[in-house]
Design a protein around this motif. Sequence first.
Motif, mmCIF file in Angstrom:
data_model
loop_
_atom_site.group_PDB
_atom_site.id
_atom_site.type_symbol
_atom_site.label_atom_id
_atom_site.label_comp_id
_atom_site.label_asym_id
_atom_site.label_seq_id
_atom_site.Cartn_x
_atom_site.Cartn_y
_atom_site.Cartn_z
ATOM 1 N N GLY A 132 0.809 -1.212 0.000
ATOM 2 C CA GLY A 132 0.000 0.000 0.000
ATOM 3 C C GLY A 132 0.840 1.259 0.000
ATOM 4 O O GLY A 132 0.317 2.368 0.152
ATOM 5 N N ASN A 246 -3.272 7.057 -3.419
ATOM 6 C CA ASN A 246 -4.277 6.083 -3.020
ATOM 7 C C ASN A 246 -5.700 6.611 -3.177
ATOM 8 O O ASN A 246 -6.658 5.828 -3.134
ATOM 9 C CB ASN A 246 -4.035 5.629 -1.578
ATOM 10 C CG ASN A 246 -2.916 4.616 -1.467
ATOM 11 O OD1 ASN A 246 -2.825 3.694 -2.267
ATOM 12 N ND2 ASN A 246 -2.047 4.780 -0.483
ATOM 13 N N HIS A 259 -7.532 -1.563 -3.030
ATOM 14 C CA HIS A 259 -6.432 -2.223 -2.314
ATOM 15 C C HIS A 259 -6.954 -2.934 -1.067
ATOM 16 O O HIS A 259 -6.592 -4.088 -0.797
ATOM 17 C CB HIS A 259 -5.371 -1.189 -1.939
ATOM 18 C CG HIS A 259 -4.149 -1.763 -1.308
ATOM 19 N ND1 HIS A 259 -4.004 -1.871 0.060
ATOM 20 C CD2 HIS A 259 -3.010 -2.281 -1.836
ATOM 21 C CE1 HIS A 259 -2.837 -2.412 0.341
ATOM 22 N NE2 HIS A 259 -2.212 -2.677 -0.788
#
Length: 311
Positions: A132, A246, A259
């Motif tokens: 991540g 993200n 994710h």
Amino acid sequence: MTNNESSAKPPRPEPPVLDPSDKRTALVERLQSVLAGLPSFFEFDNHFSGVNATDLHALNTLLGASIEGQVVKALNLQRPIWDPDDEWLGYTFERQSQTFPDVRLVRKGDKGKPDIGLGIELKGWFLLAKEGEPSFRFTTSAKACADHDLLVVLPWYLDNVLSGSPVAAEPFVASARWAAEYRNYYWQHMRNTKGDTAITSPEGAIPYPDTSDMRISDHPAYDGGGNFGRVARVSGMMDDFIRDSNNTEVLGIRIGDWHSFLRMHSDQADLDTVSAKMRIELEKRVSKISEKDASFLISTLLLAKEILKDV
């Protein structure tokens, strides 16, 4: 130096002040514009499909070198932007492996020795990789970084999430020398640790050495967790970049949510258990988003769950 040897922190490192009369300074400014627009210039025609969703993270290793090669190709194709006055005729960006920097702007010089304009340490980051966050280690000493060298991290993903062609997102661009100095500053003065925080820098390190065997990496006195050089974990360096990356939306859903969804699954995951976890997480978020968005998110993720059964 240990934490107990000094209670006063030195000032945080700042990026080097570049000489405005140096033509490399204007080059860096133009390159930063090109790199910021890289998602528009990036072209990767290969289409990928048939990858098990739980194995997507492996694409970071499988395609990393190809992605970085496409960045170099894009930079050379955008020469009219970074060299509008033909000050760098004969120079091209070239990749090199196993040494810093990954990419150099070079021209063949006398007796085969290259003239180097500047260097770029280039790292790709597949946004659906397990961590991540970027997982590479940058241990190069500031002594081995020229003032105009850059550290560039390129986030990328597949345009259909589980399949498709690689697409670039906006990269992280910073002075490589500053990144090396700030990494060491964080290690010595910002972490909450009782261990020895001393760092040894290599003697005689210089930018662009003639030999590939010169030692150019800094080494901590103690690194029990093996985290030295994990610049993604250096507070204050790329926090905003990681958060913004993200938040990139793909097919109407943030990469961070894709994710989280994929991380719930593993080769041994029970799909019914995963579904229950998903509903719990979604219920926590419903109060924070509109009913329309919540309905769309639920239906899309449930559709993805059905897709996972077939891959």
